[in-house]
Scaffold this active site. Structure first.
Site, PDB file in Angstrom:
ATOM      1  CG  PHE A  62       2.721   8.916   0.483  1.00 30.88           C
ATOM      2  CD1 PHE A  62       1.609   8.766  -0.331  1.00 30.88           C
ATOM      3  CD2 PHE A  62       2.547   8.807   1.854  1.00 30.88           C
ATOM      4  CE1 PHE A  62       0.347   8.515   0.212  1.00 30.88           C
ATOM      5  CE2 PHE A  62       1.298   8.556   2.405  1.00 30.88           C
ATOM      6  CZ  PHE A  62       0.197   8.407   1.588  1.00 30.88           C
ATOM      7  CB  ILE A  65       7.132  18.458  -4.360  1.00 24.85           C
ATOM      8  CG1 ILE A  65       5.637  18.731  -4.127  1.00 24.85           C
ATOM      9  CG2 ILE A  65       7.448  18.455  -5.859  1.00 24.85           C
ATOM     10  CD1 ILE A  65       5.215  20.120  -4.582  1.00 24.85           C
ATOM     11  N   PRO A  66       8.207  17.703  -1.429  1.00 22.87           N
ATOM     12  CG  PRO A  66      10.260  18.440  -0.563  1.00 22.87           C
ATOM     13  CD  PRO A  66       9.472  18.360  -1.844  1.00 22.87           C
ATOM     14  CB  THR A 118      12.284  -6.755  -4.403  1.00 20.80           C
ATOM     15  OG1 THR A 118      10.860  -6.752  -4.574  1.00 20.80           O
ATOM     16  CG2 THR A 118      12.612  -6.450  -2.950  1.00 20.80           C
ATOM     17  NE  ARG A 179       5.468 -16.410   0.412  1.00 20.33           N
ATOM     18  CZ  ARG A 179       4.966 -16.657  -0.798  1.00 20.33           C
ATOM     19  NH1 ARG A 179       4.947 -17.883  -1.252  1.00 20.33           N
ATOM     20  NH2 ARG A 179       4.472 -15.685  -1.513  1.00 20.33           N
ATOM     21  CD  GLN A 188       7.794 -12.848  -2.881  1.00 14.28           C
ATOM     22  OE1 GLN A 188       8.955 -12.473  -2.834  1.00 14.28           O
ATOM     23  NE2 GLN A 188       6.792 -11.998  -2.868  1.00 14.28           N
ATOM     24  N   GLY A 208       2.111 -12.835   2.999  1.00 12.28           N
ATOM     25  CA  GLY A 208       0.855 -12.827   2.258  1.00 12.28           C
ATOM     26  C   GLY A 208       0.246 -14.201   2.148  1.00 12.28           C
ATOM     27  NE  ARG A 209       1.135 -15.215  -3.423  1.00 16.58           N
ATOM     28  CZ  ARG A 209       1.699 -15.050  -4.605  1.00 16.58           C
ATOM     29  NH1 ARG A 209       1.142 -15.584  -5.683  1.00 16.58           N
ATOM     30  NH2 ARG A 209       2.815 -14.365  -4.735  1.00 16.58           N
TER      31      ARG A 209
END
Length: 230
Positions: A62, A65-66, A118, A179, A188, A208-209
């Site tokens: 997210f 605005i606050p 990243t 990994r 990656q 993940g994978r």
């Protein structure tokens, strides 16, 4: 002790996601639901995972605005999620508003922040107006998140040790780019093994994978868990 592994449900539809979830053990992992799956399937899918006994990390990052972010965090808490995140670059007022809104809930999920994506290199962050290196900005935004009352940050495993050095011992570090040594790197580049990431100071590992694409996802999960005990 609950496993630190968070399995990323990066699937385009419910059938594929649930086919994977059906093979997993909630005592060995948590689940991450990101923007694609949440946009396609909505809150009902998150509640379905919670109903199956899984801790869910709602990875929607997210940034607004606050008051808007606080309201979104309030809504996410009502889904029963275990963890959610915001962008630290939304600023102190935004993070504090989110923290304060969750403090009034009977169910209070962990609230963490994303520092620098990243995918952004030094030229990218300079283009959007940030001075310094990505690493310097990560440390600065992590400190801002902690002083704003957040529970932790998302960071690459290569940044974990530097953040751990400046942060309190209770500040959570959630790291993707993890990994097993036997896994393909896929797309990656900046990765560590699960054991190395934990040794660097990570608390939770987003994987993940190596699990989701494994021939036997549950066995892959067990192997990762065993590597951490070693």
């Amino acid at each position: 002790m609950t496993s630190p592994v968070i399995v990323a449900l990066d699937f385009p539809n419910q059938a594929q996601a649930l086919a994977l979830v059906d093979q997993l053990d909630a005592s060995l992992c948590r689940l991450k639901v990101g923007k694609e799956l949440f946009t396609r399937l909505g809150p009902d899918f998150v509640e379905k995972l919670v109903g199956r006994g899984f801790d869910v990390f709602l990875d929607l990052k997210f940034h607004d605005i606050p008051n808007t972010v606080a309201a979104a965090c309030d809504a996410a808490a009502d889904l029963g999620v275990w963890m959610m995140n915001v962008h630290a670059s939304g600023g102190r007022k935004m993070m504090e508003a989110a923290r304060e809104r969750l403090a009034g809930k009977s169910h209070q999920p962990k609230l963490i922040a994303v520092t620098i994506l990243t995918s952004l290199g030094e030229s990218d962050i300079q283009e959007i107006g940030f001075s310094g290196t990505p690493g310097e900005n990560v440390l600065r935004l992590a400190a801002l998140a902690e002083s704003s009352g957040l529970d932790g940050v998302v960071c690459s495993p290569l940044e974990a040790a530097a953040i751990r050095e400046q942060a309190s011992k209770d500040f959570l570090l959630v790291t993707p780019g993890v990994r097993p040594a036997t896994a393909s790197l896929d797309d990656q580049k900046r990765v560590m093994t699960p054991a190395d990431a934990m040794a660097a100071g990570s608390n939770y590992l987003v994987i993940g994978r190596p699990v989701t694409a494994a021939e036997d996802p549950l066995q892959a999960l067990r192997d990762i868990t065993a590597s951490l005990k070693e």
